[in-house]
Design an enzyme around this catalytic site. Structure first.
Site, mmCIF file in Angstrom:
data_model
loop_
_atom_site.group_PDB
_atom_site.id
_atom_site.type_symbol
_atom_site.label_atom_id
_atom_site.label_comp_id
_atom_site.label_asym_id
_atom_site.label_seq_id
_atom_site.Cartn_x
_atom_site.Cartn_y
_atom_site.Cartn_z
ATOM 1 N N ASP A 33 132.419 33.843 104.712
ATOM 2 C CA ASP A 33 132.580 35.298 104.737
ATOM 3 C C ASP A 33 134.067 35.610 104.861
ATOM 4 O O ASP A 33 134.779 34.967 105.642
ATOM 5 C CB ASP A 33 131.813 35.891 105.932
ATOM 6 C CG ASP A 33 131.511 37.373 105.766
ATOM 7 O OD1 ASP A 33 132.472 38.143 105.545
ATOM 8 O OD2 ASP A 33 130.328 37.757 105.869
ATOM 9 N N GLY A 38 131.795 42.124 106.823
ATOM 10 C CA GLY A 38 131.169 41.521 107.997
ATOM 11 C C GLY A 38 132.103 41.460 109.197
ATOM 12 O O GLY A 38 133.279 41.804 109.117
ATOM 13 N N ILE A 60 134.638 34.164 98.181
ATOM 14 C CA ILE A 60 133.926 33.527 97.068
ATOM 15 C C ILE A 60 134.780 33.490 95.804
ATOM 16 O O ILE A 60 134.426 32.819 94.837
ATOM 17 C CB ILE A 60 132.588 34.245 96.770
ATOM 18 C CG1 ILE A 60 132.809 35.743 96.525
ATOM 19 C CG2 ILE A 60 131.589 34.014 97.892
ATOM 20 C CD1 ILE A 60 131.571 36.494 96.083
ATOM 21 N N TYR A 149 129.339 49.723 91.221
ATOM 22 C CA TYR A 149 128.614 48.784 92.086
ATOM 23 C C TYR A 149 127.334 48.318 91.403
ATOM 24 O O TYR A 149 127.066 47.116 91.291
ATOM 25 C CB TYR A 149 128.303 49.453 93.432
ATOM 26 C CG TYR A 149 127.333 48.700 94.303
ATOM 27 C CD1 TYR A 149 127.613 47.408 94.736
ATOM 28 C CD2 TYR A 149 126.134 49.290 94.714
ATOM 29 C CE1 TYR A 149 126.718 46.717 95.547
ATOM 30 C CE2 TYR A 149 125.245 48.606 95.520
ATOM 31 C CZ TYR A 149 125.542 47.318 95.936
ATOM 32 O OH TYR A 149 124.646 46.638 96.738
ATOM 33 N N VAL A 192 122.547 55.282 106.320
ATOM 34 C CA VAL A 192 122.218 56.634 106.756
ATOM 35 C C VAL A 192 121.483 56.632 108.100
ATOM 36 O O VAL A 192 121.748 57.474 108.964
ATOM 37 C CB VAL A 192 121.430 57.391 105.656
ATOM 38 C CG1 VAL A 192 120.091 56.739 105.360
ATOM 39 C CG2 VAL A 192 121.236 58.846 106.028
#
Length: 317
Positions: A33, A38, A60, A149, A192
């Site tokens: 990560d 995160g 990555i 996205y 949300v």
């Protein structure tokens, strides 16, 4: 015998719960990560776990790092959750999202092909067009990349499936619907439910983008993590796209009222990117039930109660 598992994005919200489940089941887990989404603190309780072999802070997009990790540990399964996940950010800065979500996935696939490592690719319900069927959105429902996205995720999905067809690599594309629960950020990048709960607990107004008639199918995070993990251990889903959701949608207005209990505490504000809003999301998870014998266990009310308790106890902001 436990499997050797690489979990990208394991310090993220869903990744943290996937890590917990894998460790509880006795697997050897390596987490990669870059901490762009995160937090290392999400993994604090696992740091002394014998099954957590390493937490590697890295991206990555670092092919050399990926090559070294795969060569040394020859992973059985790669749960690929590492990604840029914010719709608004992808509209403002599409390059970062494309690099992380599409090119990063290609780099993962190249290593997995070399070692015949199964790939569980975390996609999103945001690739779908709005729901028009009372039975909900199944995997044959039209896609509509309304944001970079979603476009980056669809591109990555197609690469993941191409490695199944072209090379016989065991891969699966999973599309969980809107996931919420403990360890989700309660600030601007959060979901949300977490944001509403945090504001309600602090006596603040709950702000709704647009009219609030848009609906969401909200999946509790532990149900989601169970789905993710099980996809890695089933040959029945190889080469498939599989949804997971609660099978019940709720308008954002109704969600706010459920949490606030008082309409005077709710305010509508101008939508930042209305062009990328999906008006109705309702999941049909019958394929997950059929292939994985998976179905959600936690109701919306129970999940909200658990999440509220976690935030009230000082859950991370």
């Amino acid at each position: 015998m436990g499997k050797n598992v690489l979990l990208t994005g394991g310090a993220g919200f869903i990744g943290r719960w996937v890590a917990k489940r894998l460790l509880d089941e006795g697997h050897n887990v390596w987490i990669l990560d870059d901490l762009s989404n995160g937090r290392e603190s999400n993994l604090a309780e696992f740091m002394d776990h014998t099954g957590l072999k390493a937490f590697v802070r890295g991206t990555i997009l670092d092919e050399k790092l990926l090559a070294e990790l795969f060569a040394e540990y020859r992973f059985d399964i790669c749960y690929h959750l590492g990604a840029s996940i914010n719709v608004q950010d992808s509209i403002d800065d599409p390059r970062t999202t494309f690099n992380n979500d599409t090119i990063g996935t290609f780099y993962i696939l190249e290593q997995c092909k070399k070692y015949q490592t199964k790939v569980v690719f975390m996609s999103t319900c945001m690739v779908y067009d709005r729901c028009t069927d009372a039975a909900g959105i199944d995997e044959t429902h039209p896609t509509k990349p309304a944001s970079p996205y979603a476009g980056a995720k669809i591109g990555a999905e197609n690469m993941v499936l191409s490695y199944y067809h072209a090379y016989g690599l065991p891969t699966v594309v999973i599309r969980p619907f809107n996931t919420y629960g403990p360890f989700q950020k309660t600030g601007g990048e959060g979901g949300v439910v977490a944001i509403f709960l945090k504001n309600e607990l602090e006596g603040k107004t709950l702000n709704i983008y647009g009219e609030g008639t848009q609906t969401r199918d909200l999946l509790y995070v532990e149900d989601c993590a169970r789905f993710v993990v099980e996809a890695g251990f089933s040959d029945a889903v190889n080469g498939e796209i599989v949804n997971a959701g609660l099978g019940r949608d709720i308008a954002v207005n109704d969600l706010a009222l459920l949490i606030a209990g008082d309409s005077s505490k709710i305010k509508h504000v101008e939508h930042i990117h209305p062009q990328s809003e999906i008006q109705k999301l309702l999941c049909n998870s019958s394929k997950a039930k059929q292939l994985l014998n998976w179905e959600p266990n936690v109701s919306l009310e129970e999940g909200i109660s658990r999440t509220k308790a976690w935030i009230a106890e000082g859950g991370l902001a």
